[in-house]
Enzyme design. Structure first.
Site, PDB file in Angstrom:
ATOM      1  N   LYS A  72     -27.850  -6.370   7.127  1.00  0.00           N
ATOM      2  CA  LYS A  72     -26.894  -5.773   6.184  1.00  0.00           C
ATOM      3  C   LYS A  72     -27.062  -6.255   4.732  1.00  0.00           C
ATOM      4  CE  LYS A  72     -23.750  -3.755   9.381  1.00  0.00           C
ATOM      5  NZ  LYS A  72     -23.269  -4.185  10.678  1.00  0.00           N
ATOM      6  N   PHE A  99     -20.152  -6.431  19.295  1.00  0.00           N
ATOM      7  CA  PHE A  99     -20.974  -5.374  18.704  1.00  0.00           C
ATOM      8  C   PHE A  99     -22.251  -5.998  18.159  1.00  0.00           C
ATOM      9  CE2 PHE A  99     -22.791  -2.621  15.559  1.00  0.00           C
ATOM     10  CZ  PHE A  99     -22.786  -1.397  16.205  1.00  0.00           C
ATOM     11  N   ASP A 127     -24.951 -14.033  15.672  1.00  0.00           N
ATOM     12  CA  ASP A 127     -25.166 -12.740  15.017  1.00  0.00           C
ATOM     13  C   ASP A 127     -24.289 -12.711  13.762  1.00  0.00           C
ATOM     14  OD1 ASP A 127     -25.184 -10.155  14.070  1.00  0.00           O
ATOM     15  OD2 ASP A 127     -25.007  -9.206  16.040  1.00  0.00           O
TER      16      ASP A 127
END
Ligand SMILES: *Cc1c(COP(=O)(O)O)cnc(C)c1O
Length: 405
Positions: A260, A146, A231
């Protein structure tokens, strides 16, 4: 809950159903206030937040130092665009580079934009530095990945639903099984420019790769002059018990992607981070973002980063996470297949014979604990890293009640 109060929740949900796209299936709770690890709904019910906005709230809701930095910046300057400089972006990038040990950082807003930035950077590096033939660059990615929701990114997803109806997709991506370093080496050609990987898969169901996978991937990438792109949008900034999850394998990626929690749960802030060998392929006009590096974002990110370092949230996550995971494993449950994770990034896998994870999350909600299923079978527990042991005891009691039945 009174009937009038219950209809308050229903009213808000009906409004969203009527006026929004139906691209999410949230738990039926409408929140109006948050503090630390706790949130309150419009009916006055209190919940422990065990999701923390997919790890965007590592510092907890409305951390006072982050709110203060935001307030202060709101009173001075909020946006300049990159047409002009501002006095927050330089210090932010310096502090980000010092914290991560890289030479340069390129500020963006959302995680997906930072991933796109890394993709563009490594492709251009491939052509300008490695010498790959024009338009032939390949990037290797993992099954069950993802990395966000742009058309390029969903194009290399292995989740059929993420792709269905959204093609045609950007070419130049190759997929290998997650954790399989032999497959990685086999997939590399003279055109391979990068290997994009989550050090621990979050949305894929809190999947921990086999021990040493990242170290082997690092060696393979170095051997073949392929950029290792980590990531760490979800795993980074303390979530897994280290500042970055790749530290578990004692490696350093070539390109690091953060997002985030960099915005402290207040504002979207992301960045692609690398040494000048990669970053210097960008020239004026090559890439950009109207809001990337704006002074409000930079001031908030500086405070968010400071909280993570000053409060040593990685160590807190390691200690509380190990303890919490042990306690979860000790729950006698006929429904639980496995409890896995690192630090406070934990997945409780529900046996297929017990159905999917969603009803367990709904039961937890009724018991005052907010968690969300990921990949059908997994309940993810990823609370703010500022959470206390007592608060985690509260979650354990509720989890025991729901899973022990
Ligand atoms: C959340 C996430 C993204 C996308 O971030 P957005 O801010 O939602 O665009 C990318 N990669 C990983 C690993 C993530 O968890």
């Amino acid at each position: 809950m009174t009937t009038a109060a219950a209809s308050k929740t229903k009213g808000y949900i009906a409004e969203v159903d009527q006026f929004s796209a139906h691209n999410y299936h949230p738990l039926p709770v409408v929140l109006e206030r948050g503090e630390g690890a706790w949130v309150w709904d419009v009916d006055g019910n209190r919940y422990l937040d065990m999701l923390s906005a997919y790890s965007a709230l590592n510092q907890g809701h409305r951390h006072p130092a982050i709110i203060e930095a935001a307030r202060k910046q709101l009173d001075t300057l909020t946006l300049t665009s990159r047409a002009f400089h501002n006095d927050q972006m330089g210090p932010f990038l310096r502090e980000l580079c010092q914290a991560t040990g890289f030479e340069r950082a390129l500020p963006m807003n959302t995680g997906a934009e930072a991933v796109e930035t890394a993709i563009k950077m490594v492709r251009k590096w491939g052509y300008k530095v490695k010498g790959v033939e024009a338009d032939k660059a390949e990037i290797i990615v993992c099954e069950n990945n993802f990395h966000g929701r742009t058309t390029t990114i969903v194009g290399f997803s292995s989740e059929p639903q993420y792709r269905d109806g959204f093609g045609p997709f950007t070419p130049g991506f190759k997929e290998i099984p997650y954790g399989d370093s032999a497959a990685l080496e086999k997939a590399i050609t003279k055109n391979t420019v990068g290997f994009l990987v989550e050090p621990l898969q979050g949305e894929g169901g809190v999947v921990v790769p086999p021990a040493g996978f990242l170290a082997r991937a690092r060696a393979i990438c170095t051997k073949h002059n392929v950029a290792l792109i980590a990531d760490e949008i979800q795993t980074g900034l303390g979530r897994t018990g280290k500042l970055f999850c790749y530290e578990w394998d004692s490696i350093r990626p070539d390109i690091l992607i953060v997002g985030k929690a960099l915005g402290g749960g207040v504002y979207p802030v992301s960045a692609a981070i690398a040494d000048s060998e990669y970053m210097d392929v960008f020239h004026p006009g090559d890439h950009g973002s109207t809001f990337g590096g704006n002074p409000l974002a930079a001031a908030i990110a500086r405070a968010s980063l400071r909280v993570i370092l000053d409060e040593d949230l990685p160590a807190r996550s390691a200690k509380l996470g190990a303890w919490f995971m042990d306690r979860l494993r000790a729950i006698k449950s006929k429904h639980v297949e496995e409890v896995r994770g690192r630090g406070l990034m934990i997945g409780v896998v529900i046996k297929e014979s017990s159905g999917v994870a969603r009803p367990f999350c709904e039961a937890l909600e009724h018991n005052g604990v907010l968690a969300k299923e990921t990949h059908h079978q997994v309940i993810r527990f990823a609370p703010p890293l500022t959470i206390t042991e007592e608060e985690l005891e509260f979650a354990l009691e509720r989890a025991t009640e729901v899973l022990g039945k």
